[in-house]
Design a protein around this motif. Structure first.
Motif, PDB file in Angstrom:
ATOM      1  N   CYS A  66       0.845  -1.198   0.000  1.00 23.69           N
ATOM      2  CA  CYS A  66       0.000   0.000   0.000  1.00 23.69           C
ATOM      3  C   CYS A  66       0.875   1.240   0.000  1.00 23.69           C
ATOM      4  N   ASP A  67       0.265   2.374  -0.304  1.00 19.73           N
ATOM      5  CA  ASP A  67       0.950   3.660  -0.221  1.00 19.73           C
ATOM      6  C   ASP A  67       0.985   4.106   1.234  1.00 19.73           C
ATOM      7  N   ALA A  68       1.942   4.954   1.578  1.00 20.91           N
ATOM      8  CA  ALA A  68       2.081   5.441   2.947  1.00 20.91           C
ATOM      9  C   ALA A  68       0.799   6.110   3.444  1.00 20.91           C
ATOM     10  N   GLY A  69       0.095   6.799   2.563  1.00 21.54           N
ATOM     11  CA  GLY A  69      -1.143   7.466   2.959  1.00 21.54           C
ATOM     12  C   GLY A  69      -2.249   6.511   3.354  1.00 21.54           C
ATOM     13  N   GLU A  70      -2.106   5.251   3.016  1.00 24.47           N
ATOM     14  CA  GLU A  70      -3.122   4.240   3.334  1.00 24.47           C
ATOM     15  C   GLU A  70      -2.663   3.282   4.433  1.00 24.47           C
ATOM     16  N   GLU A  71      -1.485   3.511   4.968  1.00 20.58           N
ATOM     17  CA  GLU A  71      -0.918   2.600   5.969  1.00 20.58           C
ATOM     18  C   GLU A  71      -1.842   2.390   7.169  1.00 20.58           C
ATOM     19  N   LEU A  72      -2.369   3.455   7.723  1.00 23.13           N
ATOM     20  CA  LEU A  72      -3.222   3.310   8.910  1.00 23.13           C
ATOM     21  C   LEU A  72      -4.499   2.553   8.597  1.00 23.13           C
ATOM     22  N   GLU A  73      -5.061   2.787   7.410  1.00 27.21           N
ATOM     23  CA  GLU A  73      -6.270   2.067   6.984  1.00 27.21           C
ATOM     24  C   GLU A  73      -5.981   0.562   6.889  1.00 27.21           C
ATOM     25  N   VAL A  74      -4.868   0.212   6.286  1.00 22.91           N
ATOM     26  CA  VAL A  74      -4.501  -1.201   6.135  1.00 22.91           C
ATOM     27  C   VAL A  74      -4.204  -1.809   7.504  1.00 22.91           C
ATOM     28  N   ARG A  75      -3.458  -1.104   8.312  1.00 31.11           N
ATOM     29  CA  ARG A  75      -3.132  -1.607   9.664  1.00 31.11           C
ATOM     30  C   ARG A  75      -4.410  -1.849  10.464  1.00 31.11           C
ATOM     31  N   ARG A  76      -5.331  -0.895  10.420  1.00 29.90           N
ATOM     32  CA  ARG A  76      -6.602  -1.026  11.142  1.00 29.90           C
ATOM     33  C   ARG A  76      -7.382  -2.247  10.643  1.00 29.90           C
ATOM     34  N   ALA A  77      -7.432  -2.427   9.326  1.00 35.49           N
ATOM     35  CA  ALA A  77      -8.158  -3.567   8.759  1.00 35.49           C
ATOM     36  C   ALA A  77      -7.521  -4.891   9.168  1.00 35.49           C
ATOM     37  N   GLY A  87       0.542  -2.650  16.025  1.00 34.89           N
ATOM     38  CA  GLY A  87       0.501  -1.201  15.895  1.00 34.89           C
ATOM     39  C   GLY A  87       1.711  -0.589  15.224  1.00 34.89           C
ATOM     40  N   SER A  88       2.396  -1.356  14.382  1.00 36.98           N
ATOM     41  CA  SER A  88       3.609  -0.816  13.775  1.00 36.98           C
ATOM     42  C   SER A  88       3.769  -1.274  12.327  1.00 36.98           C
ATOM     43  N   ARG A  89       4.611  -0.544  11.613  1.00 37.53           N
ATOM     44  CA  ARG A  89       4.931  -0.919  10.235  1.00 37.53           C
ATOM     45  C   ARG A  89       5.674  -2.252  10.220  1.00 37.53           C
ATOM     46  N   SER A  90       6.580  -2.451  11.171  1.00 38.13           N
ATOM     47  CA  SER A  90       7.306  -3.728  11.214  1.00 38.13           C
ATOM     48  C   SER A  90       6.353  -4.879  11.512  1.00 38.13           C
ATOM     49  N   GLY A  91       5.310  -4.619  12.303  1.00 39.37           N
ATOM     50  CA  GLY A  91       4.289  -5.642  12.542  1.00 39.37           C
ATOM     51  C   GLY A  91       3.531  -5.979  11.280  1.00 39.37           C
ATOM     52  N   MET A  92       3.256  -4.962  10.476  1.00 41.06           N
ATOM     53  CA  MET A  92       2.610  -5.199   9.181  1.00 41.06           C
ATOM     54  C   MET A  92       3.506  -6.055   8.291  1.00 41.06           C
ATOM     55  N   LEU A  95       3.540  -9.673   8.751  1.00 36.52           N
ATOM     56  CA  LEU A  95       2.351 -10.299   8.159  1.00 36.52           C
ATOM     57  C   LEU A  95       2.423 -10.336   6.625  1.00 36.52           C
ATOM     58  N   GLY A  96       3.425  -9.659   6.056  1.00 33.64           N
ATOM     59  CA  GLY A  96       3.568  -9.644   4.606  1.00 33.64           C
ATOM     60  C   GLY A  96       2.995  -8.417   3.937  1.00 33.64           C
ATOM     61  N   PHE A  97       2.683  -7.381   4.705  1.00 35.13           N
ATOM     62  CA  PHE A  97       2.105  -6.153   4.156  1.00 35.13           C
ATOM     63  C   PHE A  97       3.139  -5.034   4.236  1.00 35.13           C
ATOM     64  N   PHE A  98       3.474  -4.468   3.076  1.00 32.80           N
ATOM     65  CA  PHE A  98       4.563  -3.513   2.955  1.00 32.80           C
ATOM     66  C   PHE A  98       4.047  -2.166   2.467  1.00 32.80           C
TER      67      PHE A  98
END
Length: 186
Positions: A66-77, A87-92, A95-98
């Motif tokens: 995803c784009d950085a602007g959508e990171e929180l939306e993806v993390r929340r989902a 609650g982190s990018r490394s946690g994403m 899971l395989g989400f970059f």
């Protein structure tokens, strides 16, 4: 979707084209491997895709970009789907989400360098159109990277076309981390 074992969620067709080109260049046949790249039409529908393809649906191995602007939306989902991101990018990423910062086009422009991207534009016959954009008042004095990113995002199909072309022209030692990361995950 018979024979599918994994799905990579991407925001749009340009991301799909770029990942497909990279997989091919890395010697992978995603279709034969049972990996489907799924354009979602934007990140805001990701929860529906997680439900359909994930543990409560088809039970596939999942990944995404995803784009950085959508990171929180993806993390929340991911969190709401019970997958957890801590609650982190490394946690994403676990899971395989970059996340592309700020988007795929910027990642590819940085990986190439502006001069190399301009050469791709010239090779494709788009250099004069790019030079026209550079002369427009809002873009005068902006960095070449910003100008190139804007150019890629304008025009009906330019983003889709150049996602693939930039990956095809890229030195494989300079592939943006999110693209390599998502392919390694599946």
């Amino acid at each position: 979707m018979k024979g599918i074992r994994a799905a990579i969620f991407v925001e749009g067709v340009s991301d799909q084209q770029a990942l497909d080109a990279l997989a091919r260049r890395r010697g992978r046949d995603l279709e034969a491997e049972g990996v489907s790249i799924v354009p979602m039409g934007g990140a805001h529908g990701i929860r529906r895709f997680l439900d359909e393809y994930g543990p409560l649906g088809m039970g596939l191995r999942l990944a995404g970009v995803c784009d950085a602007g959508e990171e929180l939306e993806v993390r929340r989902a991911l969190d709401l789907a019970g997958m957890g991101t801590e609650g982190s990018r490394s946690g994403m990423e676990r899971l395989g989400f970059f996340v592309c910062d700020p988007d795929l086009e910027a990642e590819l422009i940085r990986a190439h360098g502006a001069d190399s991207v301009v050469q791709v534009l010239a090779d494709e016959g788009d250099l004069s159109s790019f030079r026209t954009l550079q002369k427009q008042p809002p873009w005068i004095g902006r960095s070449p990277d910003e100008q190139l990113r804007r150019f890629m995002g304008s025009g009906a199909r330019r983003k889709i076309r150049y996602g693939r072309l930039l990956v095809d022209a890229l030195d494989l030692d300079r592939v943006p981390r999110p693209l390599d990361g998502v392919l390694k995950h599946v």
